[in-house]
Design an enzyme around this catalytic site. Structure first.
Site, short mmCIF file in Angstrom:
data_model
loop_
_atom_site.label_atom_id
_atom_site.label_comp_id
_atom_site.label_asym_id
_atom_site.label_seq_id
_atom_site.Cartn_x
_atom_site.Cartn_y
_atom_site.Cartn_z
N ARG A 108 -61.57 -43.47 49.33
CA ARG A 108 -60.73 -44.61 49.76
C ARG A 108 -60.12 -44.33 51.14
O ARG A 108 -59.99 -45.24 51.96
CB ARG A 108 -59.63 -44.88 48.73
CG ARG A 108 -58.81 -46.13 49.09
CD ARG A 108 -57.84 -46.51 48.00
NE ARG A 108 -56.88 -45.46 47.76
CZ ARG A 108 -56.09 -45.39 46.69
NH1 ARG A 108 -56.15 -46.32 45.77
NH2 ARG A 108 -55.24 -44.41 46.54
N HIS A 145 -49.29 -51.97 72.93
CA HIS A 145 -49.92 -52.50 71.72
C HIS A 145 -51.40 -52.11 71.63
O HIS A 145 -51.86 -51.65 70.60
CB HIS A 145 -49.79 -54.02 71.67
CG HIS A 145 -48.39 -54.48 71.36
ND1 HIS A 145 -47.37 -54.37 72.25
CD2 HIS A 145 -47.87 -55.03 70.25
CE1 HIS A 145 -46.26 -54.84 71.70
NE2 HIS A 145 -46.54 -55.24 70.48
N LYS A 187 -55.17 -48.92 52.68
CA LYS A 187 -53.94 -48.24 52.27
C LYS A 187 -53.13 -47.88 53.53
O LYS A 187 -53.08 -46.74 53.97
CB LYS A 187 -54.24 -47.01 51.41
CG LYS A 187 -53.05 -46.59 50.58
CD LYS A 187 -53.47 -45.76 49.39
CE LYS A 187 -52.31 -45.13 48.64
NZ LYS A 187 -51.27 -46.05 48.21
N1 PDD Z 1 -49.41 -46.29 45.60
N2 PDD Z 1 -51.38 -50.82 44.61
C1 PDD Z 1 -50.57 -50.42 45.61
C2 PDD Z 1 -49.99 -51.45 46.52
C3 PDD Z 1 -50.28 -49.05 45.78
O1 PDD Z 1 -49.48 -48.66 46.78
C4 PDD Z 1 -50.83 -48.12 44.86
C5 PDD Z 1 -50.58 -46.64 44.99
C6 PDD Z 1 -51.68 -48.59 43.85
C7 PDD Z 1 -52.35 -47.66 42.87
O2 PDD Z 1 -53.35 -46.89 43.47
P1 PDD Z 1 -53.74 -45.47 42.86
O3 PDD Z 1 -54.02 -45.69 41.43
O4 PDD Z 1 -54.93 -45.04 43.61
O5 PDD Z 1 -52.55 -44.55 43.07
C8 PDD Z 1 -51.93 -49.94 43.76
C9 PDD Z 1 -49.11 -44.91 45.89
C10 PDD Z 1 -49.04 -44.04 44.68
C11 PDD Z 1 -47.88 -44.85 46.77
O6 PDD Z 1 -47.75 -45.71 47.62
O7 PDD Z 1 -47.08 -43.94 46.63
#
Ligand code: PDD
Length: 300
Positions: free
Chosen positions: A66, A114, A161
């Site tokens: 990811r 930017h 992410k």
């Molecule tokens: N967050 N959706 C969002 C918006 C997230 O930020 C996360 C994870 C998940 C779950 O993803 P995963 O199962 O791969 O952890 C779904 C992490 C833990 C954080 O921001 O700390």
């Protein structure tokens, strides 16, 4: 006096944590990043949060896949040996149960502009903090969540992410101020996910979860839940879910790496079904526990 002293100690202890920054392991209080770093100025950066149990990364490859996706999506060319960087960080922090944070920003151009230059050197930062081994604790120790439902104010690339988490933070804060643990987000009449977790709704023995799209993060824990459900023969469907459907749910869960699968027992002040952790959640938690045990012991 005692309190003041213990505070100083707490800070001192935190500062002895070893972090990773741009090729070096060093104490957190010695790590420095430019004020012109684009991660700081524009949230021009992506991240991962990976649990390590007894020093072993949980679904590490899925997190690295990811990360590669997020980096490609925002066009940061970085392909360091993430696995050895993170394993090295965990080792230097004593192993055990840790949540590892890895952030890669586009770097600093030495001024605030930017537009960016493709030749910039990315800033790579990683740190870790202790976590509980939720699976070793057992299902009885898992606290059911209370949640609110709120508007999803995020951009349309939630599959990346990104560290641009202001909408997530503001809604989570709204939830916390309402005495709730989390918030479920709604966009265009559909539930997307939580502020930092994916969403599952159980009805008549079937698990429903919003389908993967650019409106949600493709959670590694979400993927594992679907894998474990498939193996155990529990039916699931990836579908659109409207907030009104929550009222008829037998169970609601949220999932994330560091929290695993968590039962939601109350939504906007109304209990989910009888307000208890549901039987399918108990089964899924047991499947998770067995999966983690197999991973830690190398058992097939
Ligand atoms: N967050 N959706 C969002 C918006 C997230 O930020 C996360 C994870 C998940 C779950 O993803 P995963 O199962 O791969 O952890 C779904 C992490 C833990 C954080 O921001 O700390």
């Amino acid at each position: 006096m005692f309190n003041a002293l213990s505070k100083v100690w707490a800070v001192a202890l935190m500062n002895t944590d070893i972090v990773y920054l741009n090729g070096r392991y060093l104490p957190a209080n010695e790590a420095q990043v430019s004020v012109f770093d684009r991660g700081f100025l524009f949230a021009d950066s992506v991240y991962e949060v990976i649990p390590y149990y007894q020093g072993v990364g949980f679904r590490l490859q899925q997190h690295l896949d990811r990360l590669a996706y997020s980096l490609r999506a925002i066009r940061i060319a970085a392909d360091d040996d993430w696995r050895s960087i993170l394993d090295g960080l965990v080792e230097r922090n004593g192993g055990g149960n840790l949540s590892v944070y890895l952030q890669i920003s586009r770097g600093s151009a030495g001024s605030r502009t930017h537009a960016y230059d493709q030749s910039m050197t990315p800033t790579v930062f990683a740190c870790c903090s202790p976590i509980k081994d939720i699976y070793a604790l057992g299902a009885d120790q898992v606290k059911g969540y209370t949640v609110i439902v709120s508007a999803d104010l995020r951009w349309h690339r939630c599959d990346i992410k990104s560290t641009g988490l202001l909408p997530n933070i503001l809604v989570l804060q709204q939830a916390r101020e309402a005495g709730a643990d989390e918030a479920l987000l709604v966009r265009d009449g559909l539930l997307s996910e939580g502020t930092s977790c994916n969403l599952f709704v159980v009805r008549q023995g079937v698990i429903y979860t919003p389908k993967r799209s650019s409106e949600i993060l493709g959670g590694t824990t979400r993927e594992l839940i679907l894998e474990l459900a498939a193996e155990a023969g529990i039916p699931f469907q990836e579908v659109d879910i409207r907030p009104e459907e929550l009222a008829n749910a037998d169970e609601v869960w949220v999932s994330s790496s560091t929290r695993g699968v968590i039962p939601v027992i109350e939504i906007d002040g109304t209990p989910v079904a009888d307000g208890q952790k549901g039987p399918l959640w108990q089964q899924m938690f047991a499947l998770f526990t067995r999966f983690q045990h197999r991973l830690m012991t190398g058992e097939k």
